[in-house]
Write a protein that holds these residues in place. Structure first.
Motif, PDB file in Angstrom:
ATOM      1  N   VAL A   1      -6.134  -2.442   2.054  1.00  0.00           N
ATOM      2  CA  VAL A   1      -4.759  -2.806   1.696  1.00  0.00           C
ATOM      3  C   VAL A   1      -4.175  -1.637   0.914  1.00  0.00           C
ATOM      4  N   THR A   2      -3.126  -1.034   1.432  1.00  0.00           N
ATOM      5  CA  THR A   2      -2.503   0.111   0.774  1.00  0.00           C
ATOM      6  C   THR A   2      -1.144  -0.289   0.198  1.00  0.00           C
ATOM      7  N   ALA A   3      -0.564   0.611  -0.598  1.00  0.00           N
ATOM      8  CA  ALA A   3       0.721   0.333  -1.224  1.00  0.00           C
ATOM      9  C   ALA A   3       1.877   0.958  -0.457  1.00  0.00           C
ATOM     10  N   ASP A   4       1.607   1.432   0.743  1.00  0.00           N
ATOM     11  CA  ASP A   4       2.677   1.977   1.586  1.00  0.00           C
ATOM     12  C   ASP A   4       2.231   1.976   3.038  1.00  0.00           C
ATOM     13  N   THR A   5       3.194   1.988   3.933  1.00  0.00           N
ATOM     14  CA  THR A   5       2.878   1.987   5.360  1.00  0.00           C
ATOM     15  C   THR A   5       2.489   3.381   5.848  1.00  0.00           C
ATOM     16  N   LYS A   6       2.972   4.417   5.179  1.00  0.00           N
ATOM     17  CA  LYS A   6       2.665   5.775   5.620  1.00  0.00           C
ATOM     18  C   LYS A   6       1.169   6.043   5.581  1.00  0.00           C
ATOM     19  N   THR A   7       0.521   5.649   4.485  1.00  0.00           N
ATOM     20  CA  THR A   7      -0.921   5.862   4.367  1.00  0.00           C
ATOM     21  C   THR A   7      -1.666   5.072   5.427  1.00  0.00           C
ATOM     22  N   MET A   8      -1.279   3.816   5.616  1.00  0.00           N
ATOM     23  CA  MET A   8      -1.944   2.983   6.623  1.00  0.00           C
ATOM     24  C   MET A   8      -1.723   3.547   8.024  1.00  0.00           C
ATOM     25  N   ASP A   9      -0.510   3.997   8.319  1.00  0.00           N
ATOM     26  CA  ASP A   9      -0.211   4.539   9.642  1.00  0.00           C
ATOM     27  C   ASP A   9      -1.067   5.768   9.952  1.00  0.00           C
ATOM     28  N   GLY A  10      -1.453   6.487   8.904  1.00  0.00           N
ATOM     29  CA  GLY A  10      -2.287   7.669   9.102  1.00  0.00           C
ATOM     30  C   GLY A  10      -3.726   7.338   9.443  1.00  0.00           C
ATOM     31  N   LEU A  11      -4.056   6.044   9.454  1.00  0.00           N
ATOM     32  CA  LEU A  11      -5.430   5.606   9.742  1.00  0.00           C
ATOM     33  C   LEU A  11      -5.494   4.728  10.989  1.00  0.00           C
ATOM     34  N   LYS A  12      -4.553   4.899  11.900  1.00  0.00           N
ATOM     35  CA  LYS A  12      -4.464   4.034  13.076  1.00  0.00           C
ATOM     36  C   LYS A  12      -5.763   3.959  13.867  1.00  0.00           C
ATOM     37  N   GLY A  13      -6.470   5.059  13.935  1.00  0.00           N
ATOM     38  CA  GLY A  13      -7.720   5.051  14.689  1.00  0.00           C
ATOM     39  C   GLY A  13      -8.864   4.371  13.972  1.00  0.00           C
ATOM     40  N   GLU A  14      -8.660   4.034  12.708  1.00  0.00           N
ATOM     41  CA  GLU A  14      -9.732   3.462  11.891  1.00  0.00           C
ATOM     42  C   GLU A  14      -9.537   1.968  11.600  1.00  0.00           C
ATOM     43  N   THR A  15      -8.342   1.448  11.871  1.00  0.00           N
ATOM     44  CA  THR A  15      -8.038   0.072  11.469  1.00  0.00           C
ATOM     45  C   THR A  15      -7.578  -0.792  12.634  1.00  0.00           C
ATOM     46  N   GLY A  16      -7.562  -2.093  12.374  1.00  0.00           N
ATOM     47  CA  GLY A  16      -6.932  -3.018  13.290  1.00  0.00           C
ATOM     48  C   GLY A  16      -5.430  -2.976  13.057  1.00  0.00           C
ATOM     49  N   THR A  17      -4.694  -3.880  13.679  1.00  0.00           N
ATOM     50  CA  THR A  17      -3.238  -3.916  13.507  1.00  0.00           C
ATOM     51  C   THR A  17      -2.888  -4.407  12.107  1.00  0.00           C
ATOM     52  N   PRO A  18      -2.153  -3.603  11.325  1.00  0.00           N
ATOM     53  CA  PRO A  18      -1.838  -4.012   9.946  1.00  0.00           C
ATOM     54  C   PRO A  18      -0.740  -5.065   9.889  1.00  0.00           C
ATOM     55  N   ALA A  19      -0.739  -5.818   8.788  1.00  0.00           N
ATOM     56  CA  ALA A  19       0.296  -6.820   8.542  1.00  0.00           C
ATOM     57  C   ALA A  19       0.782  -6.650   7.107  1.00  0.00           C
ATOM     58  N   ILE A  20       2.093  -6.677   6.899  1.00  0.00           N
ATOM     59  CA  ILE A  20       2.654  -6.558   5.555  1.00  0.00           C
ATOM     60  C   ILE A  20       2.420  -7.874   4.823  1.00  0.00           C
ATOM     61  N   ILE A  21       1.770  -7.805   3.660  1.00  0.00           N
ATOM     62  CA  ILE A  21       1.469  -9.022   2.907  1.00  0.00           C
ATOM     63  C   ILE A  21       2.337  -9.176   1.659  1.00  0.00           C
ATOM     64  N   ALA A  22       3.011  -8.104   1.222  1.00  0.00           N
ATOM     65  CA  ALA A  22       3.826  -8.193   0.007  1.00  0.00           C
ATOM     66  C   ALA A  22       4.721  -6.962  -0.108  1.00  0.00           C
ATOM     67  N   LYS A  23       5.700  -7.094  -0.995  1.00  0.00           N
ATOM     68  CA  LYS A  23       6.569  -5.967  -1.310  1.00  0.00           C
ATOM     69  C   LYS A  23       6.678  -5.853  -2.828  1.00  0.00           C
ATOM     70  N   ASN A  24       7.158  -4.695  -3.290  1.00  0.00           N
ATOM     71  CA  ASN A  24       7.250  -4.437  -4.721  1.00  0.00           C
ATOM     72  C   ASN A  24       8.413  -3.498  -4.981  1.00  0.00           C
ATOM     73  N   ARG A  25       8.797  -3.359  -6.225  1.00  0.00           N
ATOM     74  CA  ARG A  25       9.839  -2.414  -6.619  1.00  0.00           C
ATOM     75  C   ARG A  25       9.408  -1.675  -7.876  1.00  0.00           C
ATOM     76  N   LEU A  26      10.122  -0.617  -8.199  1.00  0.00           N
ATOM     77  CA  LEU A  26       9.791   0.198  -9.356  1.00  0.00           C
ATOM     78  C   LEU A  26      10.604  -0.210 -10.580  1.00  0.00           C
ATOM     79  N   VAL A  27      10.035   0.036 -11.751  1.00  0.00           N
ATOM     80  CA  VAL A  27      10.732  -0.112 -13.025  1.00  0.00           C
ATOM     81  C   VAL A  27      10.367   1.090 -13.889  1.00  0.00           C
ATOM     82  N   ILE A  28      11.124   1.276 -14.955  1.00  0.00           N
ATOM     83  CA  ILE A  28      10.783   2.305 -15.942  1.00  0.00           C
ATOM     84  C   ILE A  28       9.976   1.631 -17.033  1.00  0.00           C
ATOM     85  N   ALA A  29       8.760   2.085 -17.236  1.00  0.00           N
ATOM     86  CA  ALA A  29       7.928   1.556 -18.318  1.00  0.00           C
ATOM     87  C   ALA A  29       8.105   2.444 -19.542  1.00  0.00           C
TER      88      ALA A  29
END
Length: 271
Positions: A106-134
């Motif tokens: 489970v990665t925090a972006d689709t770009k990283t997962m897409d770079g592993l297409k030959g290593e994984t099954g079909t991915p599914a988005i399970i959640a979304k998030n947004r940024l804040v200033i801490a």
């Protein structure tokens, strides 16, 4: 004249055929019983694999929520065990390429997962998030918006650009034409948050869910949606998994109502 005794022979061919069919008929129920035993599980399908031990590689920002989710999954699937390995998504991708023994990712972006297409099954988005200033608790430097991070007197920490949260940070800062001189670039979002918590930085860009889990140590300054970025979390099985059915069951469970409620309660957005 004496007659020689008639030699005994086996059953006639018709009789042999009847015996063979009878034996086969007796074996069928036994085989069926064997299949029933091997497929018995907790109702999740996939046979005994439902009780497999799974190793899941997961983005660092999922650390807290996945501990809760893992316990819930094990409770719902008696005999199963889920072990998580948390790190920056780019680190997880490197582990997959190096053949690390794991069952799902489970990665925090689709770009990283897409770079592993030959290593994984079909991915599914399970959640979304947004940024804040801490910021430090109490926000002593009165940070109120993204533009304030450009203040050279402010010690700002960001994630490295190869890290998903680092890319999201660069994207929103570039869109607002804000230049930030970061005092450090960290390998994952938890490291960014830690710098702020420890007072080693005045502010940093993190996911909303990470800041929400540290409200006793940091303040979270909201970023307007128009200036923000949406982080997507894809989950997928790994083709090298030795527990393929159980790994698929876990990824499917992450998309179901129980896991989705856990994610929502932790502040993640609906996929």
């Amino acid at each position: 004249m004496s007659l020689s005794p008639t030699p005994r022979t086996g059953p006639s061919r018709p009789r042999r055929a009847v015996l063979a069919l009878t034996a086969a008929a007796l074996l069928v129920p036994l085989a069926a019983c064997g299949d029933s035993d091997s497929d018995s599980d907790d109702g999740d399908g996939g046979g005994t694999s439902a009780k497999a031990e799974l190793t899941v590689l997961a983005a660092a920002s999922l650390t807290d929520v996945f501990k809760t989710a893992g316990s819930a999954y094990e409770k719902a699937h008696p005999g199963s065990k889920v072990t998580f390995s948390f790190a920056g998504s780019q680190e997880l991708a490197a582990q997959v390429r190096q053949g690390a023994p794991a069952d799902a990712l489970v990665t925090a972006d689709t770009k990283t997962m897409d770079g592993l297409k030959g290593e994984t099954g079909t991915p599914a988005i399970i959640a979304k998030n947004r940024l804040v200033i801490a910021t430090e608790e109490g926000n002593p430097h009165k940070v109120g918006a993204l533009k304030d991070l450009a203040n050279p007197k402010l010690k700002v920490v960001l994630a490295a650009p190869e890290v998903p949260v680092g890319r999201y940070s660069a994207k929103i800062l570039d869109a607002q034409k804000i230049t930030v001189k970061a005092v450090s670039q960290e390998p994952n979002v938890r490291a960014v948050l830690s710098k702020v918590e420890l007072g080693e930085a005045d502010a940093g860009l993190v996911y909303k869910t990470d800041a929400a889990g540290a409200t006793d140590k940091v303040d979270a300054i909201e970023i307007p949606d128009a200036q923000n970025a949406v982080a997507e979390y894809p989950a997928a099985t790994l083709k090298t998994s030795k527990n393929a059915d159980a790994a698929a069951a876990f990824v499917t469970w992450l998309q179901g109502p129980e896991a989705q409620k856990i994610l929502r309660d932790a502040g993640f957005q609906q996929p």
